[in-house]
Design a protein around this motif. Structure first.
Motif, PDB file in Angstrom:
ATOM      1  N   UNK A  34     -37.048  21.886 -82.103  1.00 11.33           N
ATOM      2  CA  UNK A  34     -37.180  21.405 -80.730  1.00 11.33           C
ATOM      3  C   UNK A  34     -35.882  21.594 -79.952  1.00 11.33           C
ATOM      4  N   UNK A  35     -35.993  22.061 -78.717  1.00 11.73           N
ATOM      5  CA  UNK A  35     -34.851  22.159 -77.820  1.00 11.73           C
ATOM      6  C   UNK A  35     -35.276  21.706 -76.432  1.00 11.73           C
ATOM      7  N   UNK A  36     -34.550  20.725 -75.868  1.00 12.90           N
ATOM      8  CA  UNK A  36     -34.835  20.201 -74.536  1.00 12.90           C
ATOM      9  C   UNK A  36     -33.619  20.441 -73.644  1.00 12.90           C
ATOM     10  N   UNK A  37     -33.857  20.821 -72.379  1.00 10.90           N
ATOM     11  CA  UNK A  37     -32.768  21.103 -71.450  1.00 10.90           C
ATOM     12  C   UNK A  37     -33.056  20.505 -70.081  1.00 10.90           C
ATOM     13  N   UNK A  38     -31.961  20.080 -69.426  1.00 12.22           N
ATOM     14  CA  UNK A  38     -32.021  19.600 -68.049  1.00 12.22           C
ATOM     15  C   UNK A  38     -30.806  20.162 -67.317  1.00 12.22           C
ATOM     16  N   UNK A  39     -31.024  20.763 -66.157  1.00 11.42           N
ATOM     17  CA  UNK A  39     -29.955  21.364 -65.358  1.00 11.42           C
ATOM     18  C   UNK A  39     -30.083  20.850 -63.934  1.00 11.42           C
ATOM     19  N   UNK A  40     -28.960  20.413 -63.375  1.00 12.24           N
ATOM     20  CA  UNK A  40     -28.951  20.027 -61.959  1.00 12.24           C
ATOM     21  C   UNK A  40     -27.728  20.659 -61.310  1.00 12.24           C
ATOM     22  N   UNK A  41     -27.933  21.312 -60.174  1.00 10.32           N
ATOM     23  CA  UNK A  41     -26.809  21.980 -59.523  1.00 10.32           C
ATOM     24  C   UNK A  41     -26.950  21.978 -58.010  1.00 10.32           C
TER      25      UNK A  41
END
Length: 353
Positions: free
Chosen positions: A193-200
């Motif tokens: 499992x791999x979870x990602x969150x990006x905010x820019x």
């Protein structure tokens, strides 16, 4: 050009003399087709062309490390992308993708210089591996940018979790916001499992979102300067890898009535049929408010490894636009007329060294 060639040869000589320095790169080229490309006369036609970076960017790079003791290392990376079909660089800078120096140790790593912008981490969520028919297509390359004047910090990994923080200084007198970029990328990994969150945030020349002008005099849109949120994950089960992602763009300072919100969704899968052959399938959808329309993008492809360094690839897709949308099937400026659909395909060879 002679000076550039001399500089590269000097670096190559140094790399041979120092075991801590590595030369690496990739050359990618093939052939590409798109239907219904809008023409200057108001019509449309098919386009055949050589493909320079449709599967992946051709590049040459130099990287090195030095052990400073006590678990601390110094490192650098210089990397330039180019179009193998024309022998031209992707931009005027000598190192147009990355050129940074930094330190790494038990407290994480710190970089200074030029780097890909933090939303390029969407690569990990892209079933196609950020091909021209991929996550950048229906957001007109918004999540596919570079960044100058970067300060970047990455934490160590704790229990499968790590974070990266990046700021790209705008270098505008009298303002710390004008033309500045900021972002954070969070990742959690646990077995398959791999979870990602990006905010820019990408600000325009006024320090806002969508109120400034581009270099060609056109006004910024939600796809140029905006606030971006990306959420997604992957899950690997034996030979199957599943992908799911969501992206939201907001540009509150665009002209009244212009599109200021975008919602982008996708899902896909990679399946390793044999150690050499991987099949790719993905579906993308975008909704743009205030008359921007919507579109569905379908992509299928395959990668076949002739060796650890040489790969054959093929990709094909179709984009189905609503009456007011003109999204291209590829992340390019070869858009159809509003309301037209477009088909595309490419095939080629990629060799890494």
């Amino acid at each position: 050009m002679a000076a550039i060639a001399g500089a590269l040869l000097s670096l190559a000589g140094a790399a041979q003399a120092q075991s801590a320095v590595t030369i690496y790169g990739r050359v990618d080229a093939g052939v590409d087709y798109q239907s219904n490309v809008a023409t200057a006369g108001g019509g449309s036609g098919s386009l055949w062309r050589a493909s320079g970076n449709q599967w992946g960017t051709s590049m040459i790079g130099f990287k090195g490390t030095e052990d400073l003791g006590a678990g601390l290392n110094a490192f650098f990376l210089l990397e330039s992308g180019f179009d193998a079909t024309k022998g031209s660089t992707n931009g005027s800078a000598l190192f147009n993708r990355r050129s940074y120096v930094g330190l790494a140790g038990s407290a994480g790593s710190l970089k200074f210089g030029k780097n890909l912008f933090i939303d390029n981490d969407v690569w990990f969520l892209d079933p196609t591996g950020q091909q021209f028919i991929g996550t950048a297509t229906l957001v007109r390359g918004r999540n596919w940018q570079g960044a100058d004047n970067v300060i970047e910090y990455q934490t160590p990994t704790w229990g499968g979790f790590n974070a990266t923080f990046q700021t790209a200084l705008g270098e505008q007198a009298g303002s710390i916001k004008n033309k500045r970029k900021d972002g954070v990328s969070l990742v959690y990994q646990n077995q398959g499992l791999e979870l990602r969150a990006i905010y820019d945030l990408i600000r325009d020349s006024n320090g806002k979102y969508g109120s400034g002008l581009n270099s060609d005099g056109t006004r910024n849109t939600v796809f140029d300067t905006s606030k971006e949120l990306i959420l997604g994950g992957t899950y690997t089960i034996d030979k199957l890898k599943l992908f799911l992602g969501y992206e939201n763009l907001r540009a509150p300072d665009v002209a009244p009535g212009s599109p200021d919100k975008v919602n982008h969704y996708w899902l896909g899968a990679n399946y390793q049929v044999t150690p050499a052959l991987t099949l790719i399938g993905s579906v993308f959808r975008v909704n743009v408010n205030n008359g921007g329309g919507n579109a569905n993008l379908f992509m299928a492809g395959a990668n076949y490894s002739l060796s650890k360094r040489t790969l054959l690839y093929v990709g094909a897709g179709t984009v189905r636009n609503s009456s007011t949308a003109n999204f291209s099937v590829e992340a390019s400026n070869n858009n159809p007329l509003p309301g037209q659909n477009q088909n595309g395909a490419y095939a080629g060879i990629s060799h890494s060294f």
